[in-house]
Every structure is written in structure tokens, then in C-alpha cells.
Design a protein around this motif. Structure first.
Motif, mmCIF file in Angstrom:
data_model
loop_
_atom_site.group_PDB
_atom_site.id
_atom_site.type_symbol
_atom_site.label_atom_id
_atom_site.label_comp_id
_atom_site.label_asym_id
_atom_site.label_seq_id
_atom_site.Cartn_x
_atom_site.Cartn_y
_atom_site.Cartn_z
ATOM 1 N N VAL A 87 0.860 -1.189 0.000
ATOM 2 C CA VAL A 87 0.000 0.000 0.000
ATOM 3 C C VAL A 87 0.896 1.240 0.000
ATOM 4 O O VAL A 87 0.658 2.199 -0.728
ATOM 5 C CB VAL A 87 -0.958 -0.011 1.207
ATOM 6 N N HIS A 88 1.911 1.204 0.812
ATOM 7 C CA HIS A 88 3.029 2.134 0.697
ATOM 8 C C HIS A 88 4.121 1.410 -0.088
ATOM 9 O O HIS A 88 4.760 0.492 0.437
ATOM 10 C CB HIS A 88 3.552 2.556 2.065
ATOM 11 N N GLY A 89 4.326 1.833 -1.318
ATOM 12 C CA GLY A 89 5.201 1.063 -2.201
ATOM 13 C C GLY A 89 6.642 0.956 -1.752
ATOM 14 O O GLY A 89 7.344 0.015 -2.118
ATOM 15 N N TYR A 90 7.095 1.911 -0.938
ATOM 16 C CA TYR A 90 8.494 1.872 -0.513
ATOM 17 C C TYR A 90 8.764 0.829 0.564
ATOM 18 O O TYR A 90 9.934 0.529 0.867
ATOM 19 C CB TYR A 90 8.939 3.255 -0.014
ATOM 20 N N ASN A 140 -2.716 5.035 1.937
ATOM 21 C CA ASN A 140 -3.162 4.454 3.208
ATOM 22 C C ASN A 140 -3.873 5.463 4.111
ATOM 23 O O ASN A 140 -4.045 5.217 5.294
ATOM 24 C CB ASN A 140 -2.001 3.814 3.970
ATOM 25 N N ARG A 141 -4.269 6.571 3.547
ATOM 26 C CA ARG A 141 -5.208 7.473 4.219
ATOM 27 C C ARG A 141 -6.389 7.763 3.290
ATOM 28 O O ARG A 141 -7.105 8.749 3.469
ATOM 29 C CB ARG A 141 -4.524 8.792 4.618
ATOM 30 N N SER A 142 -6.603 6.859 2.324
ATOM 31 C CA SER A 142 -7.531 7.162 1.234
ATOM 32 C C SER A 142 -8.508 6.031 0.940
ATOM 33 O O SER A 142 -9.050 5.944 -0.160
ATOM 34 C CB SER A 142 -6.731 7.484 -0.036
ATOM 35 N N PHE A 143 -8.773 5.191 1.928
ATOM 36 C CA PHE A 143 -9.716 4.095 1.722
ATOM 37 C C PHE A 143 -11.122 4.537 2.138
ATOM 38 O O PHE A 143 -11.610 4.210 3.207
ATOM 39 C CB PHE A 143 -9.247 2.844 2.482
ATOM 40 N N TYR A 144 -11.737 5.312 1.257
ATOM 41 C CA TYR A 144 -13.108 5.777 1.473
ATOM 42 C C TYR A 144 -13.742 6.027 0.117
ATOM 43 O O TYR A 144 -13.058 6.033 -0.922
ATOM 44 C CB TYR A 144 -13.131 7.037 2.340
ATOM 45 N N ALA A 145 -15.048 6.209 0.096
ATOM 46 C CA ALA A 145 -15.790 6.394 -1.152
ATOM 47 C C ALA A 145 -15.253 7.584 -1.930
ATOM 48 O O ALA A 145 -14.879 8.612 -1.352
ATOM 49 C CB ALA A 145 -17.271 6.582 -0.855
ATOM 50 N N ASN A 146 -15.199 7.431 -3.249
ATOM 51 C CA ASN A 146 -14.675 8.480 -4.126
ATOM 52 C C ASN A 146 -13.255 8.861 -3.740
ATOM 53 O O ASN A 146 -12.896 10.047 -3.695
ATOM 54 C CB ASN A 146 -15.597 9.707 -4.110
ATOM 55 N N SER A 147 -12.457 7.847 -3.472
ATOM 56 C CA SER A 147 -11.080 8.050 -3.022
ATOM 57 C C SER A 147 -10.275 8.864 -4.032
ATOM 58 O O SER A 147 -10.385 8.663 -5.240
ATOM 59 C CB SER A 147 -10.400 6.692 -2.818
ATOM 60 N N PRO A 148 -9.425 9.773 -3.541
ATOM 61 C CA PRO A 148 -8.540 10.516 -4.440
ATOM 62 C C PRO A 148 -7.343 9.691 -4.898
ATOM 63 O O PRO A 148 -6.580 10.140 -5.757
ATOM 64 C CB PRO A 148 -8.088 11.696 -3.575
ATOM 65 N N SER A 259 -9.189 6.282 7.583
ATOM 66 C CA SER A 259 -9.304 5.773 6.203
ATOM 67 C C SER A 259 -8.136 4.868 5.836
ATOM 68 O O SER A 259 -7.604 4.916 4.725
ATOM 69 C CB SER A 259 -9.417 6.935 5.205
ATOM 70 N N LEU A 260 -7.756 4.010 6.792
ATOM 71 C CA LEU A 260 -6.655 3.071 6.573
ATOM 72 C C LEU A 260 -7.131 1.844 5.805
ATOM 73 O O LEU A 260 -8.312 1.501 5.797
ATOM 74 C CB LEU A 260 -6.057 2.646 7.914
#
Length: 306
Positions: A87-90, A140-148, A259-260
Motif C-alpha cells: 500500500v506504501h510502495g516503498y 493508506n489514508r484514502s480508503f473511502y468512497a470516491n477516493s482521491p 481511512s486506513l
């Protein structure tokens, strides 16, 4: 502790503009390739697991196809376990630990569970060794509807399309020295905030769910992992990365509020692993082994208690 070091992009106290994001993106570069490191390992698993493409990143659809691995004997009546990495590619062992588990262990449990593994949620981040996506958005702060973050949106769509409830979700992460040297200062600069220095814990720890901590589940994972690597001790305030240690090697976060990734379902059991790859006590293989041990500890617990 407040740190007076100024991040080189943006104006102090002001959120980044589109131009600032562009300037930041121009500082990134490809340091390793998804096509070379990850995709061949996925392709090699077709004989033992179902390999499904669930999307592609619009930054470069040919370069960044997204794949999930599923146990072949899938049955809607069996409980389903979700494993996510990268989820964090690094965070390297998140990706390669997931792939190691898929190769060596997933088949062992397919009679009891459906297992779906998403080994590299953020391949652009993997290649540039970055926490964010190219738009300076943290998946990993973007797990919600209409995610950016399309990385997050693609995984959520995949899980919805499975059409089965998720019993357990293990999300594989790392905490690295670069969290303090680069990523948290960048975050503060992006959001126009002051940066407050923290310490990086030396060792493995877990992040559970404040609303549903599943204490015994977390304990079982820690016991499995500590056979492979050392567990992070609390700091002088009884905390790890600013959160109270609720049991040996475990802190809790409000997953849905933040929003994890592990908050995207209503699963009964969830955990986020945090390997510390910069410790002088471990090597790359031990980091991957720790991730696998965490998954195995979770599954062995579920075999007895779920």
C-alpha cells in the motif's frame, strides 16, 4: 519535539499548490522496477493460484497493471482472508513478504479458507520508493468512497467484487528511518503544518483496531513473529510512534476514521504489520520472513477460534 528543519518544497505554513506537487514529483525517480521485481513472481504463481488483473494505474496502464492472487478452490461458503502488501510502495517486505506467503504457504490453507492476496497495491510507489502516489496522496489514508487515490479505489472495488464477507485482513507494512528523515517532514510541508520529530521504534509491532482490537488475535501474531525477529519496545512514555502500547508490540488506531487499508471492510479480525528493515539486527530475508510469520500467526489463530 519541534524540528526547525524546513522541507525544501512549499512555503512554511501554507498547503502545497499544484505547482508544489509538480515540483515534488519532479524530485522522484525510478530506483527499481515493478516489471522486473514483482510481475515475474506473480506470473510464476499461475500454476498454484488464480492470478486476476483487477485494474491498472492510469499513470501508465501498460507499466502498472494491478494483480490479485486467489486460492483456486474458492467457495463462497468458506471464510475469506485478505492479505495486502505495498500500500506504501516503498515498504519492500510488504510486497515481497506477501509474494513469499503466496508462493510457499497459501495453498496449505485453501481447504479451510478463501485467501486473496494483493501483493503490490502501489507499484508507482514501489518503483520510486515512495510513500505517496504521483499526486502526493497517501493511499493508506484514502480508503473511502470516491477516493482521491486510484490505488485505494482499485483495491476497494476488487474486494466489493469478491461478493463475500472478509473475516480477516492482514495489511503488510514497514516503519523505516526514512519516515522521519523524509516522509513525515514532507507530509507536514504538504499540509502547511509544523513538523514534530518522533522516534523510529527498533523492532516489529502491530497496529490493531481501536473499535475492535481483537486482543488475542494480535497476541497470537506477535508470538509467531517474535520467533523470527525482535519486537519493538515502548518508548519512555509507554508509546510507539506516539500511540499507547496496549499490549506487547501492539498499538491501536481508529481505522475507519483514518481511512486506513484495514478499515475498508467490517472484518472481525484485522491487523497492520510494521517491520523495521533498518535495524542492524535484521536482513532483507528476515523482514520478509517476519511478514510471513505474521500471516501464519493470524491464520493459525483463525483455525482455532474463528
Amino acid at each position: 519535539m519541534h524540528n526547525s528543519v524546513q522541507y525544501p518544497i512549499g512555503i512554511p505554513g501554507q498547503k502545497w499548490t499544484k505547482q508544489d506537487v509538480q515540483q515534488w514529483r519532479e524530485t522522484t525517480s525510478v530506483k527499481r522496477t515493478y516489471q522486473h521485481d514483482v510481475l515475474p513472481k506473480i506470473e510464476a504463481l499461475r500454476a498454484t493460484l488464480d492470478v486476476e488483473q483487477y485494474g491498472a494505474l492510469s499513470y501508465d496502464t501498460e507499466r502498472f497493471p494491478l494483480f490479485a492472487l486467489k486460492t483456486k478452490s474458492w467457495c463462497a461458503d468458506k471464510p475469506t482472508i485478505l492479505v495486502t502488501g505495498g500500500v506504501h510502495g516503498y515498504e519492500t517486505s510488504g510486497v515481497h513478504g506477501a509474494l513469499q506467503f503466496a508462493k510457499d504457504n497459501a495453498q496449505d490453507f485453501e481447504d479451510e479458507f478463501n485467501i486473496v492476496i494483493v501483493p503490490c497495491v502501489s507499484p508507482w510507489g514501489y518503483e520510486t520508493i515512495n510513500r505517496w502516489n504521483p499526486n502526493a496522496v497517501d493511499p493508506n489514508r484514502s480508503f473511502y468512497a470516491n477516493s482521491p487515490a486510484e490505488e485505494s479505489a482499485n483495491v476497494m472495488a476488487l474486494v466489493e467484487q469478491l461478493g463475500v464477507p472478509i473475516l480477516a485482513h492482514i495489511d503488510l507494512h514497514e516503519t523505516t528511518d526514512s519516515d522521519e528523515s523524509e516522509f513525515r517532514p514532507a507530509l507536514a510541508a504538504r499540509d502547511g503544518l509544523d513538523y514534530f520529530e518522533d522516534s523510529v521504534p527498533d523492532g516489529f509491532y502491530l497496529v490493531g483496531n481501536t473499535e475492535n482490537p481483537a486482543e488475542a488475535f494480535q497476541t497470537a501474531i506477535i508470538k509467531s513473529v517474535e520467533k523470527v525477529t525482535h519486537i519493538a519496545p515502548p518508548d519512555n512514555e509507554g508509546k510507539i510512534i506516539g500511540s499507547a502500547v496496549v499490549q506487547h508490540g501492539v498499538i491501536n488506531y481508529p481505522l475507519k476514521k483514518l481511512s486506513l487499508c484495514t478499515g475498508m471492510t467490517d472484518c472481525m479480525y484485522s491487523t497492520t504489520t510494521e517491520v523495521y528493515p533498518d535495524s542492524p539486527k535484521v536482513n532483507e530475508q528476515e523482514c520478509n520472513d517476519a511478514q510471513v510469520a505474521a500471516i501464519l500467526g493470524a491464520i493459525h489463530y483463525l483455525q482455532k477460534h474463528a
